[in-house]
Design a protein around this motif. Structure first.
Motif, PDB file in Angstrom:
ATOM      1  N   VAL A 133      -6.816  13.312   0.668  1.00  0.00           N
ATOM      2  CA  VAL A 133      -6.722  12.180   1.588  1.00  0.00           C
ATOM      3  C   VAL A 133      -6.025  11.042   0.855  1.00  0.00           C
ATOM      4  CG1 VAL A 133      -8.034  10.404   2.805  1.00  0.00           C
ATOM      5  CG2 VAL A 133      -8.741  12.806   2.945  1.00  0.00           C
ATOM      6  N   ASP A 134      -5.031  10.440   1.500  1.00  0.00           N
ATOM      7  CA  ASP A 134      -4.291   9.345   0.869  1.00  0.00           C
ATOM      8  C   ASP A 134      -4.928   7.988   1.145  1.00  0.00           C
ATOM      9  OD1 ASP A 134      -2.125  11.051  -0.075  1.00  0.00           O
ATOM     10  OD2 ASP A 134      -1.562  11.211   2.041  1.00  0.00           O
ATOM     11  N   VAL A 135      -5.350   7.754   2.390  1.00  0.00           N
ATOM     12  CA  VAL A 135      -5.904   6.467   2.801  1.00  0.00           C
ATOM     13  C   VAL A 135      -7.281   6.705   3.409  1.00  0.00           C
ATOM     14  CG1 VAL A 135      -5.610   4.429   4.250  1.00  0.00           C
ATOM     15  CG2 VAL A 135      -3.594   5.571   3.271  1.00  0.00           C
ATOM     16  N   LEU A 136      -8.285   6.078   2.840  1.00  0.00           N
ATOM     17  CA  LEU A 136      -9.637   6.193   3.375  1.00  0.00           C
ATOM     18  C   LEU A 136      -9.976   4.910   4.126  1.00  0.00           C
ATOM     19  CD1 LEU A 136     -12.184   7.924   3.536  1.00  0.00           C
ATOM     20  CD2 LEU A 136     -13.022   6.763   1.478  1.00  0.00           C
ATOM     21  N   VAL A 137     -10.136   5.016   5.439  1.00  0.00           N
ATOM     22  CA  VAL A 137     -10.548   3.897   6.281  1.00  0.00           C
ATOM     23  C   VAL A 137     -12.069   3.943   6.357  1.00  0.00           C
ATOM     24  CG1 VAL A 137     -10.398   2.837   8.555  1.00  0.00           C
ATOM     25  CG2 VAL A 137      -8.409   4.037   7.589  1.00  0.00           C
ATOM     26  N   ALA A 138     -12.719   2.845   5.984  1.00  0.00           N
ATOM     27  CA  ALA A 138     -14.170   2.895   5.837  1.00  0.00           C
ATOM     28  C   ALA A 138     -14.827   1.568   6.180  1.00  0.00           C
ATOM     29  CB  ALA A 138     -14.534   3.284   4.395  1.00  0.00           C
ATOM     30  N   THR A 139     -16.124   1.628   6.351  1.00  0.00           N
ATOM     31  CA  THR A 139     -16.944   0.417   6.422  1.00  0.00           C
ATOM     32  C   THR A 139     -17.454   0.142   5.014  1.00  0.00           C
ATOM     33  OG1 THR A 139     -18.924   1.725   6.903  1.00  0.00           O
ATOM     34  CG2 THR A 139     -17.624   0.933   8.794  1.00  0.00           C
ATOM     35  N   THR A 140     -18.398  -0.759   4.897  1.00  0.00           N
ATOM     36  CA  THR A 140     -18.909  -1.118   3.563  1.00  0.00           C
ATOM     37  C   THR A 140     -19.791  -0.026   2.961  1.00  0.00           C
ATOM     38  OG1 THR A 140     -20.733  -2.313   4.622  1.00  0.00           O
ATOM     39  CG2 THR A 140     -18.796  -3.594   3.979  1.00  0.00           C
ATOM     40  N   VAL A 141     -19.845   1.144   3.599  1.00  0.00           N
ATOM     41  CA  VAL A 141     -20.577   2.265   3.027  1.00  0.00           C
ATOM     42  C   VAL A 141     -20.021   2.641   1.654  1.00  0.00           C
ATOM     43  CG1 VAL A 141     -19.157   4.067   4.077  1.00  0.00           C
ATOM     44  CG2 VAL A 141     -21.561   4.541   3.575  1.00  0.00           C
ATOM     45  N   ILE A 142     -18.782   2.258   1.382  1.00  0.00           N
ATOM     46  CA  ILE A 142     -18.166   2.594   0.085  1.00  0.00           C
ATOM     47  C   ILE A 142     -18.455   1.550  -0.983  1.00  0.00           C
ATOM     48  CG2 ILE A 142     -16.268   3.799   1.235  1.00  0.00           C
ATOM     49  CD1 ILE A 142     -14.504   1.337   0.352  1.00  0.00           C
TER      50      ILE A 142
ATOM     51  N   GLU B  25     -11.393   2.789  15.631  1.00  0.00           N
ATOM     52  CA  GLU B  25     -10.132   2.564  16.336  1.00  0.00           C
ATOM     53  C   GLU B  25      -8.978   2.333  15.371  1.00  0.00           C
ATOM     54  OE1 GLU B  25     -12.932   1.056  16.913  1.00  0.00           O
ATOM     55  OE2 GLU B  25     -13.481   1.339  19.018  1.00  0.00           O
ATOM     56  N   GLU B  26      -9.240   1.587  14.288  1.00  0.00           N
ATOM     57  CA  GLU B  26      -8.174   1.266  13.346  1.00  0.00           C
ATOM     58  C   GLU B  26      -7.721   2.476  12.551  1.00  0.00           C
ATOM     59  OE1 GLU B  26      -6.422  -1.894  12.574  1.00  0.00           O
ATOM     60  OE2 GLU B  26      -7.015  -1.804  14.668  1.00  0.00           O
ATOM     61  N   ALA B  27      -8.623   3.407  12.302  1.00  0.00           N
ATOM     62  CA  ALA B  27      -8.224   4.630  11.594  1.00  0.00           C
ATOM     63  C   ALA B  27      -7.167   5.375  12.410  1.00  0.00           C
ATOM     64  CB  ALA B  27      -9.439   5.516  11.349  1.00  0.00           C
ATOM     65  N   GLU B  28      -7.371   5.418  13.729  1.00  0.00           N
ATOM     66  CA  GLU B  28      -6.395   6.076  14.596  1.00  0.00           C
ATOM     67  C   GLU B  28      -5.078   5.312  14.618  1.00  0.00           C
ATOM     68  OE1 GLU B  28      -8.188   6.450  18.407  1.00  0.00           O
ATOM     69  OE2 GLU B  28      -9.833   7.742  17.713  1.00  0.00           O
ATOM     70  N   ARG B  29      -5.166   3.980  14.706  1.00  0.00           N
ATOM     71  CA  ARG B  29      -3.943   3.163  14.761  1.00  0.00           C
ATOM     72  C   ARG B  29      -3.162   3.256  13.453  1.00  0.00           C
ATOM     73  NH1 ARG B  29      -1.793  -1.633  13.335  1.00  0.00           N
ATOM     74  NH2 ARG B  29      -3.611  -2.226  12.075  1.00  0.00           N
ATOM     75  N   LEU B  30      -3.853   3.138  12.325  1.00  0.00           N
ATOM     76  CA  LEU B  30      -3.178   3.199  11.035  1.00  0.00           C
ATOM     77  C   LEU B  30      -2.510   4.548  10.830  1.00  0.00           C
ATOM     78  CD1 LEU B  30      -5.817   1.401   8.758  1.00  0.00           C
ATOM     79  CD2 LEU B  30      -3.625   0.486   9.527  1.00  0.00           C
ATOM     80  N   SER B  31      -3.189   5.604  11.240  1.00  0.00           N
ATOM     81  CA  SER B  31      -2.636   6.946  11.090  1.00  0.00           C
ATOM     82  C   SER B  31      -1.388   7.120  11.953  1.00  0.00           C
ATOM     83  CB  SER B  31      -3.695   7.984  11.481  1.00  0.00           C
ATOM     84  OG  SER B  31      -3.180   9.283  11.356  1.00  0.00           O
ATOM     85  N   ARG B  32      -1.397   6.476  13.108  1.00  0.00           N
ATOM     86  CA  ARG B  32      -0.299   6.635  14.067  1.00  0.00           C
ATOM     87  C   ARG B  32       0.863   5.690  13.790  1.00  0.00           C
ATOM     88  NH1 ARG B  32      -3.194   5.632  17.961  1.00  0.00           N
ATOM     89  NH2 ARG B  32      -2.632   3.446  18.314  1.00  0.00           N
ATOM     90  N   GLU B  33       0.562   4.399  13.439  1.00  0.00           N
ATOM     91  CA  GLU B  33       1.604   3.385  13.369  1.00  0.00           C
ATOM     92  C   GLU B  33       2.000   2.953  11.950  1.00  0.00           C
ATOM     93  OE1 GLU B  33       0.381   0.058  15.689  1.00  0.00           O
ATOM     94  OE2 GLU B  33      -0.106   1.250  17.472  1.00  0.00           O
TER      95      GLU B  33
ATOM     96  N   VAL C 264       0.842  -1.202   0.000  1.00  0.00           N
ATOM     97  CA  VAL C 264       0.000   0.000   0.000  1.00  0.00           C
ATOM     98  C   VAL C 264       0.873   1.246   0.000  1.00  0.00           C
ATOM     99  CG1 VAL C 264      -1.679   1.356   1.313  1.00  0.00           C
ATOM    100  CG2 VAL C 264      -1.972  -1.117   1.102  1.00  0.00           C
ATOM    101  N   ARG C 265       1.906   1.234   0.852  1.00  0.00           N
ATOM    102  CA  ARG C 265       2.801   2.403   0.903  1.00  0.00           C
ATOM    103  C   ARG C 265       3.482   2.639  -0.445  1.00  0.00           C
ATOM    104  NH1 ARG C 265       3.741   0.688   6.440  1.00  0.00           N
ATOM    105  NH2 ARG C 265       5.431  -0.693   5.756  1.00  0.00           N
ATOM    106  N   SER C 266       3.813   1.569  -1.164  1.00  0.00           N
ATOM    107  CA  SER C 266       4.462   1.736  -2.474  1.00  0.00           C
ATOM    108  C   SER C 266       3.525   2.409  -3.468  1.00  0.00           C
ATOM    109  CB  SER C 266       4.933   0.377  -3.017  1.00  0.00           C
ATOM    110  OG  SER C 266       3.840  -0.408  -3.484  1.00  0.00           O
TER     111      SER C 266
ATOM    112  N   PHE D  49       0.750   4.518   8.712  1.00  0.00           N
ATOM    113  CA  PHE D  49       0.895   5.592   7.729  1.00  0.00           C
ATOM    114  C   PHE D  49       1.069   6.944   8.442  1.00  0.00           C
ATOM    115  CE2 PHE D  49      -2.154   2.449   5.897  1.00  0.00           C
ATOM    116  CZ  PHE D  49      -1.313   1.928   4.913  1.00  0.00           C
ATOM    117  N   PRO D  50       2.099   7.061   9.289  1.00  0.00           N
ATOM    118  CA  PRO D  50       2.258   8.299  10.073  1.00  0.00           C
ATOM    119  C   PRO D  50       2.533   9.538   9.226  1.00  0.00           C
ATOM    120  CG  PRO D  50       4.212   6.920  10.261  1.00  0.00           C
ATOM    121  CD  PRO D  50       3.184   6.099   9.561  1.00  0.00           C
ATOM    122  N   ASP D  51       3.041   9.324   8.023  1.00  0.00           N
ATOM    123  CA  ASP D  51       3.363  10.460   7.167  1.00  0.00           C
ATOM    124  C   ASP D  51       2.325  10.671   6.064  1.00  0.00           C
ATOM    125  OD1 ASP D  51       3.979   8.064   5.980  1.00  0.00           O
ATOM    126  OD2 ASP D  51       5.723   8.819   4.895  1.00  0.00           O
TER     127      ASP D  51
END
Length: 363
Positions: free
Chosen positions: A207-216, A168-176, A138-140, A178-180
């Motif tokens: 926005v680079d990464v969209l954390v979502a439920t199946t609403v998308i 919760e995962e949106a916060e974790r992903l942003s912090r751990e 994903v980062r690549s 995809f911090p940049d």
């Protein structure tokens, strides 16, 4: 509706967007216009299923993403007109509909080519041990200027369902992870204006990464989004996973989808493996038919084993086609089964299915 408005610009077609939102006076205005025949084309959500919504001359019903509607809902909509034409559309036929196709009660048209410039989405099933590989990939793609989705089944974690949740995962992903990078959250419990703001930012590339439920799952078209990671993938239906991965690779670049399971054993399941081998919706539907059964053709259950003692709808195709032909010949000669020759047949059908006959041609 924006696409419809653009295509019909300058025409005399009276079209409108009808959703559950808006003021009470606006909804009353729409109901009156429909009842008086002052609307030619309505693009709507399930808001038009309400009992007090009537149409003066409903001639055509089109249901898109039909697997998201229940059988009773589709029946209610069709009954708002006098025998309107009926078109159902889906990228992945649910088992019940596929079975009706086999039974011959639906005519079918197949679009078997990808849209121009669209490539098949490359799909891979992985377990927890390969999570870091997925995040590196994903980062690549982000480094290449592309965007990504990460999908979770829940908005908030609960004790009853110990699953990872989007909030919760949106916060974790942003912090751990995809911090940049710019990470945003989208789910169905947000206010409409909040959801619109997040989607506008994602579409604009803010926005680079969209954390979502199946609403998308439907209605999202962001050509620059090329990679998706679906968490707890084994907990989704095949139709839903196929729809979700259709959100990536919609531009000129390839799309990638990682289906991440709860444990390593789930990686080897035949059900998920289907999605790695084909992007053909009908083949996926056929596999779903084998695994879940076609449901009740004259009822509201959309999957499960049919009430057949011996026949197998996926194996006995020649016998099924012969039965279709025999039934068509009988009804051509006697549409109401009024002849003494068919009295026992008519009685047996009425006794077995009774009031469920209304669901026969709902699709």
């Amino acid at each position: 509706h924006r696409n419809v408005a653009r295509l019909l610009e300058g025409s005399q077609v009276r079209h409108v967007l009808w959703t559950g939102g808006g003021s009470r006076s606006r909804r009353a205005e729409l109901r009156l216009a429909a009842e008086q025949g002052r609307l030619d084309l309505v693009v709507a959500t399930q808001a038009v299923l309400e009992e007090d919504v009537l149409f003066a001359r409903l001639g055509l019903v089109i249901i898109d993403e039909q697997h998201r509607f229940g059988v009773r809902q589709r029946s209610v909509l069709r009954e708002k007109g006098t025998a309107p034409h009926y078109l159902i559309m889906t990228a992945t036929p649910i088992p019940r509909t596929l079975a009706m196709t086999l039974y011959g009660d639906l005519d079918i048209s197949t679009i078997d080519a990808m849209p121009p410039g669209r490539a098949a989405v490359r799909t891979r099933v992985i377990g927890p041990s390969q999570a870091e590989h997925a995040w590196r990939f994903v980062r690549s793609r982000l480094d290449a200027g592309e965007q990504a989705y990460v999908v979770y089944p829940l908005v908030e974690a609960t004790e009853a369902k110990p699953l990872k949740a989007a909030t919760e995962e949106a916060e974790r992903l942003s912090r751990e992870v995809f911090p940049d990078r710019r990470v945003a959250l989208l789910h169905g419990q947000m206010r409409p204006e909040e959801k619109d703001a997040v989607m506008r930012s994602f579409v604009a590339g803010e926005v680079d990464v969209l954390v979502a439920t199946t609403v998308i799952e439907v209605g999202i078209d962001v050509p620059n989004a090329t990679v998706m990671v679906v968490q707890h993938a084994e907990r989704y239906g095949l139709a839903q996973l196929h729809q979700l991965r259709g959100r990536v690779g919609r531009g000129g670049r390839p799309g990638y989808c990682y289906l991440m399971t709860d444990d390593e054993r789930a990686v080897r399941t035949a059900r998920l493996d289907v999605l790695t081998k084909t992007n053909d919706g009908f083949k996926i539907g056929e596999e779903d038919l084998k695994l879940r059964g076609p449901g009740e053709l004259l009822g509201t259950r959309q999957h499960g084993l049919p009430a057949l003692r011996c026949a197998d709808l996926t194996r006995d195709l020649d016998l099924l086609r012969q039965a279709q032909q025999d039934a068509a010949d009988i009804l051509r000669g006697d549409p109401v089964l009024g002849s003494p020759d068919w009295r026992a047949l008519k009685t047996a059908v009425a006794g077995r299915f009774g009031g469920r006959m209304q669901f026969l041609d709902v699709g």
